[in-house]
Design a protein around this motif. Structure first.
Motif: not given
Length: 444
Positions: A165, A240, A252, A163, A249-250, A167, A191, A189
C-alpha cells in the motif's frame, strides 16, 4: 532490464535511467520484443484483465532464439535475463554475451524456439510417439510442460505476499504551482514483507523512482519524489509501490494545477522635454537722416526637446526566486535535462536553473557555490532580459589533468567567447571556475 550504471530497473519506454540519467542500452530486436511483451502482460495482470492462471501460461511462452541460435528468457522480476546452455537456464547479461562463445552444439536450432527446451539430438521421440496412443501422447506433453515450468524456467519470484500500500502525504489535491516549478511528492509505502521500490508517474509516464536502501527491501518506506511540469494545465500524479515479488500497489493519485506565468507588462517611460530659451530681438539704431527702416521681427526657431534618460526602475516588488534545480544538461529551450540532487563521480559540469520574479534590467545577481560548508566558486552578472519574470542558469565546470591544466575556454557556435587561465603560471592538476556568454541572436 537494469541500468548498466546504477542497476535501477528500466521499462521499455525509458530512454534514460531515472536514477542516474545514463542512456538505456539497446537490446537485440528479439530480446527487446520479449521485454516489451513481458511488461504488457504484467500491466494487464495488475489491471485485472488476466487472471493468475492465464498470466502464468503467457509468461511460459516468453522464450526467444537469437541470431546465434541461443535461447533466452526474462525472469519474473522483468530485469534479469536467463540463457539456455544446453542443460539448463543460467543467469546472463545479453549485452555482455554478444562476444561470448556460443552454447553447446546440442542446443535447439528451430526457427521458432519452444517454451520447453527439447532434449539432445538422438532421443527417439518419433518412435515413442508412434508406439503410444494419441491419448497417452497428450498426457506426456502435459506432464512435460508441468515439469519444464519447474525445471527449465528460472524462478520468477516467490508466492505473492499480497499487495503493498502507498499513500501520498503531500501535496494536497488541487495544489497550484507555476510552470517550471519543481513539485515534491512525499509518500509513505508499506508491505507485509518488504517494499523494494516506489515510482512516480506524471500523465502516464514514469518520471522518478526510489529504491529501498536495503537490497532485500523493508516493511515501510517513506521518501520524496520530484517532477517538474513542462506544460500548463491539470496534471495527474500517480505513485505506485512494489514489493519483493514485483507486485504493485493500488495507485495513489493527486491532481496538480500548473499555471502559466503571465507575460510581463512593459512600463513606458516618457522622456521629459527641456525647454530652450526664446531669443530676444535686438533693435537696430537708425541714423536720423536716413529713411526709417522697419525693424524686422525676431524669428523663433523651434528646437526639438532633448530627452533625458531615466534609469530603469523596478515596477514589481521584492525580487523572488523559485527553488534551484540542479542538472547535468540543458535542452534547446534552457530547461534542465537530467535533474538530480546528487551526481556520480566523474561529473564535469553541473547547471543550476531557477525562475525569478520582480527582476529588472541592471539588477545584479551573485551566485556562490559551496562545498562542505565552504565557498567553492562564485560569479556575478547583471540581469539584461526584458520583463519582470524570467529564468536564469549558471554552470559550474571542473577540469583536471594528470600533469597540469593551464587554460579552459568556452566556445559558442564555433567561436571562443570566454576563457580562464590557471592562476599558477605552470598550471595546476585541477581547475574549477565559471565561464560566461551573452547571446546576441535568438534560436538554439
Amino acid at each position: 532490464m537494469k541500468c548498466t550504471q546504477c542497476g535501477a530497473e528500466l521499462v521499455p519506454e525509458d530512454k534514460f535511467c531515472g536514477e542516474c540519467g545514463a542512456p538505456r542500452p539497446q537490446l537485440p530486436p528479439p530480446l527487446a520484443e520479449i521485454e516489451r511483451r513481458f511488461h504488457e502482460l504484467r500491466a494487464r495482470h495488475q489491471a485485472g484483465e488476466l487472471d493468475d492462471a492465464t498470466y502464468e501460461a503467457e509468461l511460459q511462452k516468453l522464450v526467444v532464439q537469437d541470431a546465434a541460435g541461443s535461447l533466452w528468457t526474462l525472469g519474473r522480476d522483468g530485469a534479469t535475463w536467463y540463457w539456455y546452455d544446453g542443460e539448463g537456464w543460467v543467469q546472463r547479461d545479453p549485452l555482455a554475451a554478444e562476444e561470448a562463445p556460443s552454447p553447446p552444439a546440442a542446443r535447439p536450432v528451430a526457427a521458432s524456439a519452444p517454451a520447453v527446451p527439447p532434449v539432445a539430438k538422438g532421443f527417439p521421440w518419433k518412435r515413442i510417439a508412434a508406439g503410444i496412443g494419441g491419448i497417452l501422447l497428450v498426457v506426456v506433453l502435459v506432464v512435460a510442460a508441468m515439469w519444464a515450468s519447474n525445471r527449465f524456467l528460472p524462478a520468477r519470484g516467490t508466492a505473492p505476499s499480497g499487495k503493498p500500500s502507498v499513500e501520498i502525504l503531500s501535496p494536497p489535491i488541487g495544489s497550484q504551482v507555476s510552470l517550471g516549478e519543481q513539485v515534491e511528492v512525499e509518500y509513505q509505502a508499506s508491505d507485509t514483507v518488504a517494499v523494494v521500490r516506489v515510482e512516480l508517474e506524471a500523465d502516464g509516464r514514469v518520471v522518478d523512482g526510489q529504491n529501498s536502501p536495503l537490497p532485500e527491501g523493508q516493511p515501510s518506506l517513506t521518501g520524496m519524489l520530484r517532477w517538474t511540469p513542462a506544460t500548463p494545465g491539470t496534471h495527474t500524479l500517480i505513485v505506485r509501490a512494489y514489493n519483493r515479488d514485483r507486485i504493485a500497489s493500488d495507485p495513489a493519485a493527486v491532481d496538480i494545477v500548473v499555471a502559466e506565468m503571465p507575460e510581463p507588462t512593459p512600463t513606458q517611460v516618457i522622456p521629459t522635454a527641456t525647454p530652450m530659451p526664446i531669443p530676444t530681438a535686438t533693435p537696430t539704431q537708425v541714423p536720423p537722416t536716413a529713411t526709417p527702416t522697419p525693424i524686422p521681427s525676431a524669428t523663433l526657431t523651434q528646437v526639438p526637446p532633448t530627452a533625458t534618460r531615466i534609469p530603469p526602475t523596478p515596477t514589481m516588488g521584492p525580487t523572488e526566486f523559485d527553488p534551484i534545480i540542479f542538472a547535468t544538461g540543458l535542452d534547446a529551450e534552457g530547461n534542465p535535462a537530467y535533474p538530480a540532487t546528487t551526481f556520480p563521480p566523474g561529473t564535469t559540469i553541473v547547471y543550476a536553473v531557477w525562475a525569478c520574479r520582480g527582476v529588472y534590467p541592471g539588477l545584479e545577481l551573485v551566485n556562490r557555490w559551496y562545498l562542505n560548508g565552504q565557498e567553492y566558486a562564485s560569479s556575478g552578472v547583471y540581469w539584461e532580459q526584458p520583463g519582470e519574470r524570467g529564468r536564469w542558469w549558471v554552470s559550474l565546470y571542473r577540469a583536471s589533468d594528470a600533469v597540469a591544466v593551464v587554460r579552459v575556454e568556452l566556445e559558442a557556435e564555433g567561436r571562443v567567447v570566454d576563457g580562464q587561465n590557471s592562476p599558477v603560471s605552470e598550471g595546476q592538476p585541477s581547475l574549477t571556475g565559471i565561464l560566461r556568454w551573452t547571446p546576441a541572436t535568438p534560436g538554439t
